[in-house]
Design an enzyme around this catalytic site. Sequence first.
Site, PDB file in Angstrom:
ATOM      1  N   LYS B  80       0.855  -1.202   0.000  1.00 38.23           N
ATOM      2  CA  LYS B  80       0.000   0.000   0.000  1.00 38.23           C
ATOM      3  C   LYS B  80       0.883   1.241   0.000  1.00 38.23           C
ATOM      4  CE  LYS B  80      -3.960   1.910   2.572  1.00 38.23           C
ATOM      5  NZ  LYS B  80      -4.750   1.827   3.832  1.00 38.23           N
ATOM      6  N   SER B 155      -9.746   2.174   2.734  1.00 44.33           N
ATOM      7  CA  SER B 155      -8.856   2.863   1.837  1.00 44.33           C
ATOM      8  C   SER B 155      -7.949   1.930   1.023  1.00 44.33           C
ATOM      9  CB  SER B 155      -7.969   3.830   2.615  1.00 44.33           C
ATOM     10  OG  SER B 155      -7.120   3.129   3.504  1.00 44.33           O
ATOM     11  N   SER B 179      -9.869  -0.222   6.899  1.00 44.42           N
ATOM     12  CA  SER B 179      -9.241  -0.096   5.574  1.00 44.42           C
ATOM     13  C   SER B 179      -8.552  -1.356   5.058  1.00 44.42           C
ATOM     14  CB  SER B 179      -8.229   1.047   5.575  1.00 44.42           C
ATOM     15  OG  SER B 179      -8.893   2.278   5.570  1.00 44.42           O
TER      16      SER B 179
END
Lengths: 97, 502
Positions: B80, B155, B179
């Site tokens: 990420k 996210s 997330s």
Amino acid sequence: MALSAEDVARLAALARLDLTNAECAELAPELDVILTSVAAVGEVAGPDVPLMTHALPLVNVMRDDEVRPSLPREVVLAGAPDVEEGRFRVPQILSED
Amino acid sequence: MSELITKSASELADLLADGQIKSVELTRAHLEQIQAVNPKVNAFLHVDADGALAAAADSDARRARGEVGSALDGIPIAIKDNFCTTGMPTTCGSRMLEGWVPPYDATAVQRLKEAGLVILGKTNMDEFAMGSSTETSAFGPSRNPWDLERVPGGSGGGSSAAVAACLTPLALGSDTGGSIRQPGAVTGTVGVKPTYGGVSRYGVVAMASSLDQPGPVTRTVLDSALLHEIIGGHDPMDSTSIAQSLPALADAAQRCDVRGLKVGVVKEFGGEGYEPDVEARFAEAVQWLQDGGAEVVEVSCPHFEYALAAYYLIMPAELSSNLARFDAVRYGLRLGDDGRNGMEAVTAITRGQGFGKEAKRRLIIGTYALSSGYHDQFYGSAQKVRTLVAGDFDRAFAQCDVLVSPTTPTVAFKLGERTGDPMAMYKADLCTIPSNLAGNASASFPIGLSAAGLPVGLQVIAPPMADDRCYQVGGFIEAKVESDTGPLLAKAAPIVGSKAVW
């Protein structure tokens, strides 16, 4: 509660966010809905409930006070938006008045 | 076409160990899939093909010398884009950090490198992890491999989409309010939020420091456990890192036995706002646990209904402080530096143009919640609710080993459906937020599909440092799904151009 565009502009200035008048006007009713909704926390937060500031009980973590190598200056400055004489260059920090 | 890219990391590790495949071949297969599918799903913001192939060649050379670094040496992984990575940009999905290359690696990244994993690149995310859909990314949304018109969650939707579409077998995520778990649920993948303090936050760009927790994103439960064992454990660089060893996670994932386990169904997670198909799949999963010998009881956590409100005060308050570091001096964007504007004006201009709309919303809410006159009413009350939520968990865990709920109230929603209605977007994390407030272990596992063919996830919550219980339940559920219908992801309609063969 009714947050106004002027309130948003004042808060944006505190947050160092340069917003246009149109942005403030658009954000005001959106933020008002959010703030009205989150105000529900007041319904159960009685005076006898302790605060929980963190997910864990926090303790100070210390290490021995020994000199260790840090990142090389040029590596740290490589990501900076502006550099002068091996340092971060900043715009003027004091105004004339 | 490739049958390699649909295999789990643990299966691939066996093939590498047996000498049946090489890491370079495996890495190349994933890079080809990225090239074919990433333009459609926008999961990766940056692909480091040369670096990945070099790391893979190193892994093959190590293995030839008999010096294998870990169980996952030579396995590709995606990261990420809020984890600091030397040699690769770290943008956090924001214009504010576009092109910024960090001077050091996050501890989790460092541990992946030491373990010999092959880093393919960086995955898309909502701007500074603020969102539940990836639609706030400055670089365009990622798309759900099950239906390209739907969101992959957020996210960490780049990581979930990349894993679901077989662009990588493994990915790293970070979970502040859901997330990792919510993207896992809506893409039919596994996502684990470890106990707060179980995986180091050092080098993960901070959103809300008391809530953020890095963790694994994978297709199988065992893969998450193996990855968790590599990235987890004490780190002296993170003062909130727990100084004790992790429980045996991979063992728990392979136990496939829930006899005698006390499972609590949280009764507040259901009813209005929950899709009937989500509730139906959830009820089936609870029945599987009961049939497997678990004792299922209903528990009440009455303060959970206030958790979302408390979260949307605590998180913005913390992030408005954390994001103050983006001041246009040390890294990232600088605008308006024309020689006339002073420092404060340059900072405000840069932030006004560098941050997107959701970031602005939350910065202002956080500033409001912390401002004099409102601090006690908002931030103080939210911290009291946090105490009440943690107390609900304590009482529930006094009677149960784990708690279960749907991970999300609905299946994946359509792109654009909630961008104009922030509260509707925030409700995607209704079930996942309480675990962040309390800091316990929590995970999402795929349990089936809605009538429209979209994935549904089961959330399993365990007390702090009992992450192994999440894996124990997850391994059992996964075995049940696979024995009934085969791997869930094989049911997704193939993306045009995909090389994945199930």
